[in-house]
Scaffold this motif. Structure first.
Motif, PDB file in Angstrom:
ATOM      1  N   GLY A   1      42.034  -0.269 -25.468  1.00  0.00           N
ATOM      2  CA  GLY A   1      42.435  -1.794 -26.452  1.00  0.00           C
ATOM      3  C   GLY A   1      42.735  -2.098 -25.673  1.00  0.00           C
ATOM      4  O   GLY A   1      42.300  -3.619 -25.526  1.00  0.00           O
ATOM      5  N   THR A   2      44.163  -1.960 -24.899  1.00  0.00           N
ATOM      6  CA  THR A   2      44.324  -3.149 -24.381  1.00  0.00           C
ATOM      7  C   THR A   2      44.374  -3.903 -23.285  1.00  0.00           C
ATOM      8  O   THR A   2      44.148  -4.741 -23.555  1.00  0.00           O
ATOM      9  CB  THR A   2      46.034  -2.864 -23.604  1.00  0.00           C
ATOM     10  OG1 THR A   2      46.982  -2.126 -25.307  1.00  0.00           O
ATOM     11  CG2 THR A   2      46.594  -3.568 -23.577  1.00  0.00           C
ATOM     12  N   PHE A   3      43.634  -2.927 -22.463  1.00  0.00           N
ATOM     13  CA  PHE A   3      42.228  -3.746 -21.720  1.00  0.00           C
ATOM     14  C   PHE A   3      41.943  -4.303 -21.782  1.00  0.00           C
ATOM     15  O   PHE A   3      41.437  -5.143 -21.453  1.00  0.00           O
ATOM     16  CB  PHE A   3      41.818  -2.298 -21.521  1.00  0.00           C
ATOM     17  CG  PHE A   3      40.764  -2.885 -19.842  1.00  0.00           C
ATOM     18  CD1 PHE A   3      41.147  -2.572 -17.896  1.00  0.00           C
ATOM     19  CD2 PHE A   3      39.412  -2.840 -19.884  1.00  0.00           C
ATOM     20  CE1 PHE A   3      40.284  -3.253 -17.513  1.00  0.00           C
ATOM     21  CE2 PHE A   3      38.902  -3.384 -19.133  1.00  0.00           C
ATOM     22  CZ  PHE A   3      39.482  -3.362 -17.619  1.00  0.00           C
ATOM     23  N   VAL A   4      40.957  -4.197 -23.166  1.00  0.00           N
ATOM     24  CA  VAL A   4      39.715  -4.685 -24.195  1.00  0.00           C
ATOM     25  C   VAL A   4      40.462  -6.222 -24.169  1.00  0.00           C
ATOM     26  O   VAL A   4      40.063  -7.444 -24.592  1.00  0.00           O
ATOM     27  CB  VAL A   4      38.631  -4.026 -24.393  1.00  0.00           C
ATOM     28  CG1 VAL A   4      37.552  -4.798 -24.875  1.00  0.00           C
ATOM     29  CG2 VAL A   4      38.007  -3.047 -24.078  1.00  0.00           C
TER      30      VAL A   4
ATOM     31  N   GLY B   1      47.539  -1.335 -19.708  1.00  0.00           N
ATOM     32  CA  GLY B   1      46.512  -1.432 -20.137  1.00  0.00           C
ATOM     33  C   GLY B   1      45.943  -3.737 -19.927  1.00  0.00           C
ATOM     34  O   GLY B   1      44.557  -4.024 -19.648  1.00  0.00           O
ATOM     35  N   GLU B   2      47.001  -4.932 -20.453  1.00  0.00           N
ATOM     36  CA  GLU B   2      46.700  -5.766 -19.998  1.00  0.00           C
ATOM     37  C   GLU B   2      47.038  -6.456 -18.823  1.00  0.00           C
ATOM     38  O   GLU B   2      45.767  -7.153 -18.586  1.00  0.00           O
ATOM     39  CB  GLU B   2      48.231  -6.190 -21.089  1.00  0.00           C
ATOM     40  CG  GLU B   2      47.606  -7.813 -21.041  1.00  0.00           C
ATOM     41  CD  GLU B   2      49.254  -8.674 -21.891  1.00  0.00           C
ATOM     42  OE1 GLU B   2      48.484  -9.697 -23.120  1.00  0.00           O
ATOM     43  OE2 GLU B   2      50.079  -7.668 -21.731  1.00  0.00           O
TER      44      GLU B   2
ATOM     45  N   PHE C   1      44.409  -3.584 -34.622  1.00  0.00           N
ATOM     46  CA  PHE C   1      44.597  -2.515 -33.561  1.00  0.00           C
ATOM     47  C   PHE C   1      45.987  -3.147 -32.985  1.00  0.00           C
ATOM     48  O   PHE C   1      46.791  -2.227 -33.179  1.00  0.00           O
ATOM     49  CB  PHE C   1      43.781  -4.062 -32.293  1.00  0.00           C
ATOM     50  CG  PHE C   1      44.093  -3.088 -30.796  1.00  0.00           C
ATOM     51  CD1 PHE C   1      43.891  -1.738 -30.687  1.00  0.00           C
ATOM     52  CD2 PHE C   1      45.215  -3.694 -30.345  1.00  0.00           C
ATOM     53  CE1 PHE C   1      44.589  -0.960 -29.818  1.00  0.00           C
ATOM     54  CE2 PHE C   1      45.586  -2.741 -28.851  1.00  0.00           C
ATOM     55  CZ  PHE C   1      45.296  -1.282 -28.520  1.00  0.00           C
ATOM     56  N   GLY C   2      46.597  -4.880 -33.383  1.00  0.00           N
ATOM     57  CA  GLY C   2      48.155  -5.151 -33.156  1.00  0.00           C
ATOM     58  C   GLY C   2      49.234  -3.757 -34.067  1.00  0.00           C
ATOM     59  O   GLY C   2      50.003  -3.195 -33.667  1.00  0.00           O
ATOM     60  N   PRO C   3      49.304  -4.375 -35.197  1.00  0.00           N
ATOM     61  CA  PRO C   3      49.628  -3.813 -35.810  1.00  0.00           C
ATOM     62  C   PRO C   3      49.744  -2.110 -35.303  1.00  0.00           C
ATOM     63  O   PRO C   3      50.696  -0.951 -35.825  1.00  0.00           O
ATOM     64  CB  PRO C   3      49.926  -4.316 -37.296  1.00  0.00           C
ATOM     65  CG  PRO C   3      48.966  -4.914 -37.341  1.00  0.00           C
ATOM     66  CD  PRO C   3      48.327  -5.160 -36.330  1.00  0.00           C
ATOM     67  N   MET C   4      48.810  -1.649 -35.977  1.00  0.00           N
ATOM     68  CA  MET C   4      48.205  -0.071 -35.553  1.00  0.00           C
ATOM     69  C   MET C   4      48.754   0.313 -34.211  1.00  0.00           C
ATOM     70  O   MET C   4      49.335   1.198 -34.607  1.00  0.00           O
ATOM     71  CB  MET C   4      47.123   0.356 -36.335  1.00  0.00           C
ATOM     72  CG  MET C   4      46.849   1.675 -36.456  1.00  0.00           C
ATOM     73  SD  MET C   4      47.560   2.353 -37.844  1.00  0.00           S
ATOM     74  CE  MET C   4      47.532   1.315 -38.735  1.00  0.00           C
ATOM     75  N   ILE C   5      48.832   0.029 -32.835  1.00  0.00           N
ATOM     76  CA  ILE C   5      49.182   0.530 -32.132  1.00  0.00           C
ATOM     77  C   ILE C   5      50.789   0.949 -32.093  1.00  0.00           C
ATOM     78  O   ILE C   5      51.559   2.213 -32.183  1.00  0.00           O
ATOM     79  CB  ILE C   5      49.051  -0.520 -31.008  1.00  0.00           C
ATOM     80  CG1 ILE C   5      48.535   0.231 -29.348  1.00  0.00           C
ATOM     81  CG2 ILE C   5      49.684  -1.232 -31.114  1.00  0.00           C
ATOM     82  CD1 ILE C   5      48.513  -0.138 -28.524  1.00  0.00           C
ATOM     83  N   SER C   6      51.577  -0.462 -32.536  1.00  0.00           N
ATOM     84  CA  SER C   6      53.097  -0.011 -32.608  1.00  0.00           C
ATOM     85  C   SER C   6      52.925   1.407 -33.265  1.00  0.00           C
ATOM     86  O   SER C   6      53.816   2.056 -34.075  1.00  0.00           O
ATOM     87  CB  SER C   6      53.828  -0.699 -32.975  1.00  0.00           C
ATOM     88  OG  SER C   6      54.087  -1.903 -32.362  1.00  0.00           O
ATOM     89  N   THR C   7      52.518   1.619 -34.558  1.00  0.00           N
ATOM     90  CA  THR C   7      52.265   2.623 -35.410  1.00  0.00           C
ATOM     91  C   THR C   7      51.795   3.538 -35.513  1.00  0.00           C
ATOM     92  O   THR C   7      52.876   4.608 -35.150  1.00  0.00           O
ATOM     93  CB  THR C   7      51.179   2.051 -37.168  1.00  0.00           C
ATOM     94  OG1 THR C   7      51.804   0.622 -37.944  1.00  0.00           O
ATOM     95  CG2 THR C   7      51.415   3.477 -38.399  1.00  0.00           C
TER      96      THR C   7
END
Length: 415
Positions: free
Chosen positions: A236-239, A365-366, A335-341
């Motif tokens: 997800g971070t890659f995309v 990924g970034e 995606f933003g909040p849920m990756i930390s969750t």
């Protein structure tokens, strides 16, 4: 009937969480306002401020800040547990305040780069500790995701205002006005943190000297649920990185209108500020109904892939770009909040170590996404094959996400 004593106990436990949430939201809003007020003009500032170093100092300085902000906190992993949250987080934002504030007062290339390393260091430590603190203080994925969603709103609200502040206050001949404002934003961020941070509490030490121990890495590789979080988050971070690399280049090449370019780039930030509460409610409902955090990350990745495919369709450029921004924004809201969750929910004893793993996945990924978006996309676009890039990336993302979800169901069925 609930007894008054139980109600009073629940209220006393909820109050520190509410103070923490309010402090972190204000801190993120102010710190992000400072950051997004300087980032749009940082390259210009370095070029104007350097003593004859020219374009070399611009690239070097931007690299110094980006690398430091991304990874420097993990390099001092073994010393972070020796700091309580109040000293660590407030000290970090004050360090960024001082470093950014001093930029207009030096012209030496080495000094400019050194100050940017320090500014990035403060940003990195603050970001890491704030997420670890939420993971340790707030119980349950629903509560954590609500706070991470609130912080995402604060970041994006500042991202919409910051560039205007930069254009209004920045002067190449005298950047002191802008950088003083930036420093004050970070100082104020430190001040609003104090009422909400717990006293005498420090992050739990990692299981080894490294940010992520070999034991945890081996456990991740051997545990399908943990490996799925790592792979889904990195994908997800890659995309996600394509929006600020390939898509930004596409908009710059495809559209001549400055207003249109700005609208496309700023679109996700504006939509997140307006619609993030709706997405947070949807995510909370999914979590209550048994969907795992990594499952929601998978849904987000499907939207990321769909946004890439949209750009590859034979649509008028304005229509394709607008639809892609809309779909991408939905993905980012989830995606933003849920990756930390998701990383906070990993079965790792130290939340600090779990978020070190998150940071490594995000940075990997970034960085790879930005590299591909900046190099491969431009090569194909200049040959007239830009659509091929979006189609291939979108299809690969959808297939990879589908494969991860299929493997998860297969593992679940076999247990």
């Amino acid at each position: 009937m609930t007894s008054p004593q139980i109600q009073q106990g629940e209220s006393s436990e909820a109050e520190p969480a509410r103070r923490l949430q309010a402090s972190l939201a204000l801190d993120t809003l102010l710190g992000s306002l400072g950051l997004y007020s300087v980032i749009p003009v940082l390259g210009l500032l370095l070029a104007a401020q350097s003593d004859g170093s020219g374009t070399a100092i611009v690239g070097t300085g931007l690299f110094c800040y980006t690398a430091s902000a991304g990874l420097s906190a993990t390099l001092i992993n073994r010393w972070l547990p020796e700091l309580d949250y109040r000293r660590g987080m407030v000290g970090a934002v004050l360090l960024s305040a001082v470093a950014f504030g001093l930029l207009p007062y030096t012209t030496a290339g080495w000094a400019l780069c050194g100050l940017l390393v320090l500014a990035g260091f403060g940003v990195s430590v603050h970001f890491l500790l704030s997420r670890v603190l939420v993971a340790e203080v707030v119980s349950g994925s629903i509560g954590r995701n609500r706070i991470f969603s609130l912080l995402q709103i604060a970041v994006n609200a500042s991202a919409t205002v910051g560039p205007f502040a930069a254009n209004l206050l920045y002067s190449p001949s005298d950047p002191r006005t802008l950088m003083t404002m930036v420093a004050l934003c970070y100082a104020a961020a430190g001040a609003v943190l104090l009422p909400g941070l717990p006293r005498g509490r420090s992050p739990l030490a990692t299981s080894g000297k490294w940010p992520v121990s070999r034991q945890i890495l081996l456990r991740t590789l051997r545990t399908p649920t943990m490996l799925r979080v790592v792979l889904t988050g990195t994908l997800g971070t890659f995309v996600y990185a394509q929006f600020y690399s390939a898509f930004a280049l596409y908009v710059g090449r495809e559209f001549t209108s400055t207003l249109l370019r700005s609208a496309f780039i700023a679109g996700p930030a504006v939509l997140i500020v307006v619609l993030q509460p709706v997405m947070t409610a949807v995510s909370s409902r999914l979590l209550k109904n048994g969907t795992t955090p990594v499952g929601i990350l998978g849904y987000a990745n499907l939207f990321f892939g769909a946004s890439m495919v949209t750009l590859g369709l034979a649509l008028p450029p304005v229509v394709g770009a607008a639809l892609a921004v809309l779909v991408f924004s939905v993905a980012e809201m989830a995606f933003g909040p849920m990756i930390s969750t998701a990383f906070a929910a990993l079965p790792i004893e130290s939340s600090l170590e779990a978020f070190n793993l998150r940071q490594l996945c995000w940075t990997t990924g970034e960085a790879l996404g930005a590299l591909m978006g900046g190099a491969v996309f431009l090569t194909l676009y200049d040959k007239g094959d830009g659509r091929l890039y979006w189609e291939a990336l979108g299809i690969v993302t959808l297939l990879a996400t589908g494969l991860l979800r299929w493997s998860a169901r297969r593992v679940a069925a076999g247990t």
